[in-house]
Design a protein around this motif. Structure first.
Motif, PDB file in Angstrom:
ATOM      1  N   ASP A  69       0.859  -1.185   0.000  1.00 33.48           N
ATOM      2  CA  ASP A  69       0.000   0.000   0.000  1.00 33.48           C
ATOM      3  C   ASP A  69       0.898   1.240   0.000  1.00 33.48           C
ATOM      4  O   ASP A  69       1.385   1.662   1.053  1.00 33.48           O
ATOM      5  N   ILE A  70       1.114   1.813  -1.169  1.00 31.10           N
ATOM      6  CA  ILE A  70       2.084   2.904  -1.301  1.00 31.10           C
ATOM      7  C   ILE A  70       1.638   4.156  -0.548  1.00 31.10           C
ATOM      8  O   ILE A  70       2.465   4.827   0.065  1.00 31.10           O
ATOM      9  N   GLU A  71       0.341   4.479  -0.564  1.00 32.26           N
ATOM     10  CA  GLU A  71      -0.119   5.669   0.156  1.00 32.26           C
ATOM     11  C   GLU A  71       0.090   5.515   1.655  1.00 32.26           C
ATOM     12  O   GLU A  71       0.549   6.442   2.327  1.00 32.26           O
ATOM     13  N   LYS A  72      -0.260   4.360   2.195  1.00 29.68           N
ATOM     14  CA  LYS A  72      -0.106   4.106   3.628  1.00 29.68           C
ATOM     15  C   LYS A  72       1.370   4.154   4.021  1.00 29.68           C
ATOM     16  O   LYS A  72       1.737   4.761   5.033  1.00 29.68           O
ATOM     17  N   THR A  73       2.229   3.534   3.222  1.00 27.11           N
ATOM     18  CA  THR A  73       3.664   3.526   3.525  1.00 27.11           C
ATOM     19  C   THR A  73       4.244   4.928   3.423  1.00 27.11           C
ATOM     20  O   THR A  73       5.004   5.355   4.294  1.00 27.11           O
ATOM     21  N   LEU A  74       3.878   5.665   2.373  1.00 26.43           N
ATOM     22  CA  LEU A  74       4.360   7.035   2.216  1.00 26.43           C
ATOM     23  C   LEU A  74       3.915   7.892   3.399  1.00 26.43           C
ATOM     24  O   LEU A  74       4.720   8.639   3.959  1.00 26.43           O
ATOM     25  N   SER A  75       2.688   7.764   3.805  1.00 30.27           N
ATOM     26  CA  SER A  75       2.176   8.519   4.945  1.00 30.27           C
ATOM     27  C   SER A  75       2.962   8.199   6.218  1.00 30.27           C
ATOM     28  O   SER A  75       3.318   9.101   6.983  1.00 30.27           O
ATOM     29  N   ALA A  76       3.252   6.920   6.437  1.00 29.60           N
ATOM     30  CA  ALA A  76       4.005   6.516   7.628  1.00 29.60           C
ATOM     31  C   ALA A  76       5.421   7.094   7.598  1.00 29.60           C
ATOM     32  O   ALA A  76       5.936   7.543   8.629  1.00 29.60           O
ATOM     33  N   LEU A  77       6.060   7.102   6.429  1.00 26.29           N
ATOM     34  CA  LEU A  77       7.411   7.660   6.318  1.00 26.29           C
ATOM     35  C   LEU A  77       7.409   9.160   6.565  1.00 26.29           C
ATOM     36  O   LEU A  77       8.298   9.688   7.237  1.00 26.29           O
ATOM     37  N   LEU A  78       6.406   9.850   6.043  1.00 23.91           N
ATOM     38  CA  LEU A  78       6.304  11.298   6.267  1.00 23.91           C
ATOM     39  C   LEU A  78       6.061  11.598   7.742  1.00 23.91           C
ATOM     40  O   LEU A  78       6.656  12.524   8.295  1.00 23.91           O
ATOM     41  N   ALA A  79       5.233  10.805   8.391  1.00 24.11           N
ATOM     42  CA  ALA A  79       4.974  10.979   9.825  1.00 24.11           C
ATOM     43  C   ALA A  79       6.234  10.723  10.649  1.00 24.11           C
ATOM     44  O   ALA A  79       6.403  11.289  11.732  1.00 24.11           O
ATOM     45  N   ALA A  80       7.135   9.887  10.107  1.00 25.36           N
ATOM     46  CA  ALA A  80       8.381   9.577  10.810  1.00 25.36           C
ATOM     47  C   ALA A  80       9.487  10.586  10.499  1.00 25.36           C
ATOM     48  O   ALA A  80      10.627  10.412  10.931  1.00 25.36           O
ATOM     49  N   GLY A  81       9.158  11.638   9.723  1.00 23.79           N
ATOM     50  CA  GLY A  81      10.117  12.706   9.486  1.00 23.79           C
ATOM     51  C   GLY A  81      10.719  12.770   8.101  1.00 23.79           C
ATOM     52  O   GLY A  81      11.566  13.617   7.834  1.00 23.79           O
ATOM     53  N   ALA A  82      10.284  11.904   7.196  1.00 20.41           N
ATOM     54  CA  ALA A  82      10.802  11.956   5.821  1.00 20.41           C
ATOM     55  C   ALA A  82      10.211  13.154   5.083  1.00 20.41           C
ATOM     56  O   ALA A  82       9.182  13.707   5.478  1.00 20.41           O
TER      57      ALA A  82
END
Length: 116
Positions: A69-82
């Motif tokens: 799930d690219i949207e979910k993974t991208l969101s998690a990375l952004l929340a982690a500071g990416a």
């Protein structure tokens, strides 16, 4: 969830020279050979050559993690500071890609393949 690191994209300035080098290294011909992208498959690995990579800000090879799930993974990375480098984009055949930069400046790519 990821399916692992299966793809690496190299930004190249001279695609003909890069194609010759990777053909010699891998011992296989490219499965995609277009002016905008050359791709090789070898030992379960996908190696891509992108002649537009430098203009997209790529400074070296970028590993791409295959995700469900690219949207979910991208969101998690952004929340982690990416920081977003490339929003989710369809690159054909249902394959979607995105990329981020981590706090150390490393680029991390994401790929979600289309439904089989």
């Amino acid at each position: 969830m990821t399916a692992g690191l299966k793809t690496v994209i190299y930004p190249v300035k001279d695609i003909a020279k890069a194609k010759a080098l990777f053909t010699a290294l891998l011992g296989v011909e490219p499965y995609v050979d277009e002016p905008y992208y050359v791709g090789f498959k070898d030992a379960g690995q996908d190696v891509g050559l992108d002649p537009s990579g430098h203009s997209k800000g790529l400074t070296g090879p970028v590993p791409y993690w295959h995700v469900d799930d690219i949207e979910k993974t991208l969101s998690a990375l952004l929340a982690a500071g990416a920081e977003t480098l490339q929003e989710v984009q369809d690159v054909g055949g249902g394959r979607r890609i995105a990329s981020v930069r981590d706090a150390e400046g490393n680029q991390v790519g994401l790929i979600q393949d289309g439904a089989a």
